[in-house]
Design a protein around this motif. Structure first.
Motif, PDB file in Angstrom:
ATOM      1  N   UNK A   1       6.112   6.391   0.454  1.00 14.79           N
ATOM      2  CA  UNK A   1       5.951   5.796   1.795  1.00 14.79           C
ATOM      3  C   UNK A   1       4.660   4.978   1.824  1.00 14.79           C
ATOM      4  N   UNK A   2       4.716   3.847   2.544  1.00 14.71           N
ATOM      5  CA  UNK A   2       3.531   2.996   2.653  1.00 14.71           C
ATOM      6  C   UNK A   2       3.779   1.842   3.595  1.00 14.71           C
TER       7      UNK A   2
ATOM      8  N   UNK B   1       6.475  -0.965   7.653  1.00 15.15           N
ATOM      9  CA  UNK B   1       6.406   0.400   7.107  1.00 15.15           C
ATOM     10  C   UNK B   1       7.692   0.673   6.320  1.00 15.15           C
ATOM     11  N   UNK B   2       7.546   1.201   5.122  1.00 11.89           N
ATOM     12  CA  UNK B   2       8.710   1.380   4.243  1.00 11.89           C
ATOM     13  C   UNK B   2       8.739   2.802   3.680  1.00 11.89           C
TER      14      UNK B   2
ATOM     15  N   UNK C   1       0.841  -1.187   0.000  1.00  5.87           N
ATOM     16  CA  UNK C   1       0.000   0.000   0.000  1.00  5.87           C
ATOM     17  C   UNK C   1       0.881   1.243   0.000  1.00  5.87           C
ATOM     18  N   UNK C   2       0.444   2.244  -0.753  1.00  2.00           N
ATOM     19  CA  UNK C   2       1.157   3.531  -0.798  1.00  2.00           C
ATOM     20  C   UNK C   2       0.325   4.529  -0.010  1.00  2.00           C
ATOM     21  N   UNK C   3       0.940   5.127   1.016  1.00  4.16           N
ATOM     22  CA  UNK C   3       0.252   6.100   1.856  1.00  4.16           C
ATOM     23  C   UNK C   3       0.613   7.541   1.510  1.00  4.16           C
ATOM     24  N   UNK C   4       1.803   7.758   1.010  1.00  7.44           N
ATOM     25  CA  UNK C   4       2.226   9.138   0.736  1.00  7.44           C
ATOM     26  C   UNK C   4       3.303   9.144  -0.337  1.00  7.44           C
ATOM     27  N   UNK C   5       3.252  10.176  -1.192  1.00  6.54           N
ATOM     28  CA  UNK C   5       4.277  10.389  -2.229  1.00  6.54           C
ATOM     29  C   UNK C   5       4.731  11.843  -2.142  1.00  6.54           C
ATOM     30  N   UNK C   6       6.008  12.038  -1.962  1.00 10.69           N
ATOM     31  CA  UNK C   6       6.592  13.384  -1.869  1.00 10.69           C
ATOM     32  C   UNK C   6       7.528  13.596  -3.056  1.00 10.69           C
ATOM     33  N   UNK C   7       7.264  14.659  -3.816  1.00 10.65           N
ATOM     34  CA  UNK C   7       8.060  14.953  -5.013  1.00 10.65           C
ATOM     35  C   UNK C   7       8.929  16.176  -4.756  1.00 10.65           C
TER      36      UNK C   7
END
Length: 289
Positions: free
Chosen positions: A185-186, A247-248, A141-147
């Protein structure tokens, strides 16, 4: 007194005798007349005539040469004036042509810059579809993406000169432009799922396989809250214990592949607008195929 007179008389008498004596000699008188009136001698006029002819010829030659040189000078002056006028016209045409070339170069630069912008775009719609498919395959699962966008050089700043290669060494190529950084992050159920997800990111043409790496992976309690179906449910029943999750955080970069090189992937992921723009630019020759 009488003596002086007698002396004068004697002298006059002798002078008259001398005159008479001379008059009695006609040959002497004729010789004197011939001396006074000498006969005119016949002179040869040929050298004089030749000299006069040569002088006239030289004068005519000088006059003819002067006339020829003067006429040539007039013709050259006219030709110079014509060339000056033509040079002025050509100079104006060259300046106009230089202006057109400068405007053309500026237009080409702007077109190249616009093409570069379009060619470097990787729309989030296509990235979302790609990450969604990879996430389902890996089971994470992907919880957050920061660019994070790359830092661009300051306007007007000159690029640092590349070091000169030593003898026998190949010239190093210019560094490739940096791309945007992504931090994903996920959570996952196992470490194996995270490893699979990293491998799938490496294989995707949307991401840079050389810069994709796992930053963090740690086991944590599952924060999922279980809620009973109704308030009348047996409150004494124990709730099931949820398994911990992993958590990764994965760091990756967008690939350096241009949009024109990824038309098939973009089209499969639904980025049809960008695909059509790239194809139009390729047809117009702005982007080389």
């Amino acid at each position: 007194m009488s003596r002086k007179l007698s002396t004068v008389n004697r002298q006059l008498i002798m002078y008259n005798l001398d005159i008479n004596f001379l008059n009695d000699r006609p040959d002497l008188l004729e010789r004197q007349v011939q001396r006074k009136v000498a006969p005119t001698q016949n002179l040869d006029q040929t050298p004089i005539l030749i000299g006069a002819g040569v002088a006239l010829a030289l004068n005519a030659l000088v006059a003819g040469a002067w006339f020829i040189f003067h006429q040539q000078n007039v013709d050259l002056t006219k030709e110079r004036d014509t060339l000056v006028t033509t040079l002025g016209q050509k100079t104006s045409e060259v300046e106009a042509l230089d202006k057109i070339n400068a405007e053309t170069d500026q237009a080409n630069k702007e077109a190249d810059a616009l093409a570069t912008v379009f060619n470097q775009i990787k729309p989030w719609s296509a990235l979302t579809v790609e990450l969604g498919e990879l996430m389902q395959v890996a089971g994470v699962k992907i919880l957050d993406i920061e660019q994070t966008e790359p830092q661009l050089p300051a306007p007007g700043a000159a690029p640092s000169p590349a070091p000169s290669p030593a003898d026998g060494q190949a010239v190093a190529s210019a560094p490739e432009p940096e791309t945007a950084q992504l931090k994903i992050s996920g959570v996952a159920n196992t470490f194996t799922q995270i490893n699979d997800f990293v491998l799938l990111l490496n294989q995707s043409s949307f991401f840079n396989s050389e810069k994709t790496k796992l930053i963090e992976a740690k086991l944590e309690e599952n924060s999922t809250q279980l809620v009973a179906k109704s308030e009348t449910a047996d409150s004494g029943m124990a709730k099931p214990q949820l398994q911990p999750v992993v958590k990764y955080t994965i760091e990756t970069y967008l690939s350096r592949a241009t949009a024109s090189e990824m038309l098939t992937e973009l089209q499969n992921n639904g980025a049809l607008g960008l695909v059509n723009r790239i194809k139009t630019l390729e047809e117009k020759g702005v982007i080389k195929k």
